[in-house]
Design an enzyme around this catalytic site. Structure first.
Site, PDB file in Angstrom:
ATOM      1  N   ARG A   1      -9.754  -0.795   8.014  1.00 43.99           N
ATOM      2  CA  ARG A   1      -8.751  -0.001   8.738  1.00 43.99           C
ATOM      3  C   ARG A   1      -9.206   0.283  10.167  1.00 43.99           C
ATOM      4  O   ARG A   1     -10.234   0.912  10.397  1.00 43.99           O
ATOM      5  CB  ARG A   1      -8.403   1.274   7.964  1.00 43.99           C
ATOM      6  CG  ARG A   1      -9.520   2.261   7.792  1.00 43.99           C
ATOM      7  CD  ARG A   1      -9.134   3.365   6.821  1.00 43.99           C
ATOM      8  NE  ARG A   1      -8.981   2.804   5.473  1.00 43.99           N
ATOM      9  CZ  ARG A   1      -9.244   3.457   4.352  1.00 43.99           C
ATOM     10  NH1 ARG A   1      -9.635   4.714   4.384  1.00 43.99           N
ATOM     11  NH2 ARG A   1      -9.092   2.876   3.177  1.00 43.99           N
TER      12      ARG A   1
ATOM     13  N   ARG B   1     -13.579  -0.067  -5.332  1.00 42.08           N
ATOM     14  CA  ARG B   1     -14.245   0.989  -4.556  1.00 42.08           C
ATOM     15  C   ARG B   1     -14.178   2.303  -5.304  1.00 42.08           C
ATOM     16  O   ARG B   1     -13.125   2.645  -5.846  1.00 42.08           O
ATOM     17  CB  ARG B   1     -13.558   1.164  -3.195  1.00 42.08           C
ATOM     18  CG  ARG B   1     -13.798  -0.026  -2.317  1.00 42.08           C
ATOM     19  CD  ARG B   1     -13.325   0.170  -0.900  1.00 42.08           C
ATOM     20  NE  ARG B   1     -13.791  -0.970  -0.139  1.00 42.08           N
ATOM     21  CZ  ARG B   1     -13.096  -1.599   0.792  1.00 42.08           C
ATOM     22  NH1 ARG B   1     -11.893  -1.170   1.137  1.00 42.08           N
ATOM     23  NH2 ARG B   1     -13.610  -2.636   1.411  1.00 42.08           N
TER      24      ARG B   1
ATOM     25  N   HIS C   1       0.819  -1.219   0.000  1.00 49.50           N
ATOM     26  CA  HIS C   1       0.000   0.000   0.000  1.00 49.50           C
ATOM     27  C   HIS C   1       0.853   1.269   0.000  1.00 49.50           C
ATOM     28  O   HIS C   1       0.768   2.079  -0.906  1.00 49.50           O
ATOM     29  CB  HIS C   1      -0.900   0.039   1.243  1.00 49.50           C
ATOM     30  CG  HIS C   1      -2.118  -0.823   1.180  1.00 49.50           C
ATOM     31  ND1 HIS C   1      -2.068  -2.189   1.099  1.00 49.50           N
ATOM     32  CD2 HIS C   1      -3.429  -0.507   1.199  1.00 49.50           C
ATOM     33  CE1 HIS C   1      -3.310  -2.670   1.064  1.00 49.50           C
ATOM     34  NE2 HIS C   1      -4.153  -1.670   1.126  1.00 49.50           N
TER      35      HIS C   1
HETATM   36  C1  MIC Z   1      -8.745  -0.340   1.181  1.00 40.45           C
HETATM   37  O1  MIC Z   1      -8.936  -0.897   0.107  1.00 40.45           O
HETATM   38  O2  MIC Z   1      -9.478   0.560   1.628  1.00 40.45           O
HETATM   39  C2  MIC Z   1      -7.568  -0.777   2.025  1.00 40.45           C
HETATM   40  C3  MIC Z   1      -6.580   0.310   2.020  1.00 40.45           C
HETATM   41  O3  MIC Z   1      -6.964  -1.908   1.451  1.00 40.45           O
HETATM   42  C4  MIC Z   1      -8.111  -1.103   3.418  1.00 40.45           C
HETATM   43  C5  MIC Z   1      -7.098  -1.316   4.448  1.00 40.45           C
HETATM   44  C6  MIC Z   1      -6.463  -0.063   4.918  1.00 40.45           C
HETATM   45  O4  MIC Z   1      -7.133   0.955   5.098  1.00 40.45           O
HETATM   46  O5  MIC Z   1      -5.256  -0.116   5.131  1.00 40.45           O
HETATM   47  C7  MIC Z   1      -9.062  -2.293   3.464  1.00 40.45           C
HETATM   48  O6  MIC Z   1      -9.747  -2.526   2.497  1.00 40.45           O
HETATM   49  O7  MIC Z   1      -9.192  -2.925   4.515  1.00 40.45           O
HETATM   50 FE1  SF4 Z   2      -4.996  -2.502  -2.162  1.00 39.46          FE
HETATM   51 FE2  SF4 Z   2      -7.305  -2.246  -0.821  1.00 39.46          FE
HETATM   52 FE3  SF4 Z   2      -7.066  -1.430  -3.361  1.00 39.46          FE
HETATM   53 FE4  SF4 Z   2      -7.053  -3.988  -2.824  1.00 39.46          FE
HETATM   54  S1  SF4 Z   2      -8.735  -2.580  -2.476  1.00 39.46           S
HETATM   55  S2  SF4 Z   2      -5.673  -2.929  -4.227  1.00 39.46           S
HETATM   56  S3  SF4 Z   2      -5.946  -4.060  -0.890  1.00 39.46           S
HETATM   57  S4  SF4 Z   2      -5.998  -0.588  -1.596  1.00 39.46           S
END
Ligand code: MIC
Ligand code: SF4
Length: 643
Positions: free
Chosen positions: A535, A379, A65
């Protein structure tokens, strides 16, 4: 009795409770994974628990990340993670080795096992017949120390797949179709178990795309059977010994059942700013696209990258488009380099980024103001890309490639013949960036940079909590709203005092000041509060700011658990109409709160400003009540380990 697959694995791992939907169960965890953005905190917590070595069959620490090293912070975290892994018996996946979920699927996922990961997309490994669950870092730390993982026993939804995918339609369209049907709340408290004749037409990485985005349904996890396709994948990864055939018994029952005919699907896209705002791409045809991003743990496999390469080969992307590509792993990238498909992508005008999360978590490549960005990610929450007013769309690699070539939304079915991507019999297996721990950690010295701030333990819950409503928000608040990520904020994941300055920054920039001036207080919210990531900083940082309780209509699973872990009371309104009786600045009190929590599900809250008594409820188990009373799970587990 005939069992479904989820129950087979859960019952063989059950340490506490009964498999009855909603009842609390504790399960044994075989494997854990962490990533760097949640991992530093998870290992600081593991250290605070005082265990000498991890007790799991396998634990892996990935760095994927926080890859921009614009100063010492992220680099110090990586060094800390490598040291702590060696000391406590954890495999370390070096930066550049790939995205945790993709690498775990390739190298470690095993049918029939349980996996707990400090990342919400851990269910990706469900594509290989595992029960793989996302959780907060502290829950993962406890699992590494040998503790059970507690969760409300999910309802099992049987998703029967029939038919086969038409050309130009792929796994992403399957999960987008389910999101359209079920919404981002549709999977809460459930495991999605796929079965039926349509399963066989999906290869393992395609199954993993579907289980990955089960997180967007809010599901606890998703799972596919382990069959001939799984055996083939494992063999190609030189891991045939890890295969066990697994499926539901033929006449197994499910708590709910749905059916999806793959043959009836078409290329889909999720519109801003929620993964369930799904429409057929043809409805958007002709609208301008500025940026296209291919990658993320949803769509960065060998198959997805080769699909992109096949579609770009010998062509040029539109002048107005910026195309970024993050292959999912070193394995995928190395194979692309070896077979020339990387050339096809580069020659077409793409920007090749590292095997990492990259733009998915706002680690660079923020789109321009007001831009339209089409991504193969999972997302599209507002602001997550790093640009508040950018419009993010989620789609398959096929649609992404078509949009990059045309510079506008394009139905890929207009591109002609569909390239069928053949899987190799043998992947390029090179684990040199995946460092196993030494047999003992006694001589390992852990180096901590100045940004790694030791954890503070919280006091036990007092007899009465009192304070003001510091913020009132609506439905579907995500953890990206509560605790933003991105290149500016992520480097502070191991520095709670500093990261707390960013809580709710994009929603109400005055929130942190108010919370500090008042010495903490309450937050009021709507339904599905805290959806999205795992998180724990979305629980930890508000707890640091003195948030005592949240009062909402309903919670997303992982965030609810994170609130409990950090001693914030997750209250719900008994009558959702009372949402209107709570406003910003109202002074609230929960008298005799310890006894109220212990003596039942009802909690009476006084609105001292209006004089109204408001009935709230909680759904905490007796164990969870004890955790909240102790001031959080770290205190609770330390006491438990001592006794
Ligand atoms: C995300 O996709 O939002 C993340 C970053 O992978 C998070 C974890 C984080 O916030 O470090 C997740 O999906 O759990
Ligand atoms: Fe990384 Fe979270 Fe994005 Fe997957 S969804 S690529 S784990 S930041």
């Amino acid at each position: 009795m005939a069992q479904n697959l989820a129950h087979k694995i859960l019952s063989s791992h059950l340490r506490a409770g009964k498999l009855e939907p909603g009842a609390e169960i504790g399960i044994r965890i075989d494997q854990t994974l962490t990533q760097d953005a949640t991992g530093t905190m998870a290992y600081l917590q593991f250290e605070a628990l005082g265990a000498a070595r991890v007790k799991t069959e396998l634990s892996v620490s990935y760095v994927d990340h926080n890859m921009l090293q614009s100063d010492f912070r992220n680099a110090d975290d990586h060094r800390y993670l490598q040291g702590v892994a060696a000391k406590y018996g954890v495999h370390f996946s070096k930066p550049g080795n790939g995205i945790c979920h993709q690498v775990h699927l390739e190298r470690f996922a095993k049918p029939g096992k349980t996996l707990l990961g400090s990342d919400s997309h851990t269910p990706t490994a469900g594509g290989m017949g595992m029960i793989a669950i996302g959780a907060g870092g502290l829950d993962v730390a406890v699992a590494m120390a040998g503790g059970a993982f507690y969760l409300p026993c999910p309802r099992i939804v049987g998703v029967k797949l029939t038919g086969s995918l038409p050309d130009w339609v792929s796994a992403k369209d399957v999960i987008l179709a389910l999101l359209l049907r079920l919404t981002v709340k549709g999977g809460v408290g459930k495991i999605m178990e796929y079965y039926g004749p349509g399963v066989g037409v999906l290869d393992v990485p395609s199954r993993a795309t579907i289980t990955n985005m089960g997180a967007e349904l809010g599901a606890t996890t998703s799972i596919f059977p382990a069959d001939a396709a799984s055996a083939e994948f494992l063999k190609a990864q030189e891991r045939e010994q890890d295969f066990t055939e697994l499926a539901a018994d033929p006449d197994a029952d499910y708590d709910e059942m749905i059916e999806l005919d793959l043959s009836g699907l078409e290329p889909l896209v999720a519109q801003p700013h929620m993964p369930d705002r799904v429409v057929p791409v043809k409805e958007l045809a002709g609208q301008k696209v500025d940026q296209v991003c291919v990658g993320s743990c949803t769509n960065s496999s060998y198959r997805d990258m080769h699909m992109l390469a096949a579609l770009l080969k010998g062509k040029q992307i539109a002048d107005s488009v910026n195309l970024t590509v993050n292959p999912g792993s070193k394995q995928v990238l190395a194979m692309m380099a070896e077979d020339g498909s990387l050339y096809d992508i580069v020659a077409a005008g793409a920007r090749i980024l590292e095997a990492s999360c990259g733009p998915c978590i706002g680690m660079g490549q923020a789109p321009p103001s007001g831009a339209v960005s089409v991504r193969t990610f999972n997302r599209n929450f507002e602001g997550r890309s790093g640009t508040r007013d950018a419009l993010i769309y989620l789609t398959s690699p096929e649609v992404a490639a078509a949009c990059a070539l045309a510079g506008e939304f394009t139905d890929p079915r207009t591109l002609g013949d569909y390239p069928h991507i053949e899987y190799p019999d043998h992947f390029l297996v090179d684990d040199s960036s995946l460092i196993p721990p030494p047999p003992t950690g006694t001589d390992v010295e852990i180096v901590r940079g100045p940004n790694i701030v030791p954890l503070q333990l919280k006091d036990p819950l007092p007899d009465e909590v009192k304070g003001k409503v510091l913020l009132k928000v609506g439905d579907d608040i995500t953890t990206d709203h509560i605790m933003p990520a991105g290149a500016k904020v992520l480097p502070y994941r191991s520095n709670i005092p500093k990261i707390s300055e960013f809580v709710y920054e994009g929603v109400d920039p005055g929130f942190v000041e108010r919370a500090k001036a008042e010495g903490g207080g309450f937050i009021v919210g709507g339904a599905n509060y805290g959806q999205g990531s795992s998180r724990e900083h979305a629980g930890l940082a508000p707890s640091y700011l003195g948030i005592k309780a949240k009062i909402v209509k309903s919670y997303a699973r992982i965030h609810r658990a994170n609130l409990i872990n950090f001693g914030i009371i997750p209250l719900m309104l008994a009558n959702s109409g009372d949402y209107d009786a709570l406003d910003l600045g109202h002074e609230l009190a929960i008298p005799d709160v310890r006894n109220q929590l212990k003596s039942g599900a009802k909690v009476l809250l006084k609105n001292l400003t209006t004089g109204k008594a408001i009935e709230c409820k909680h759904d905490l188990s007796a164990r969870e009540v004890d955790i909240v009373l102790a001031g959080g799970k770290l205190n609770f587990t330390r006491q438990e380990m001592k006794s």
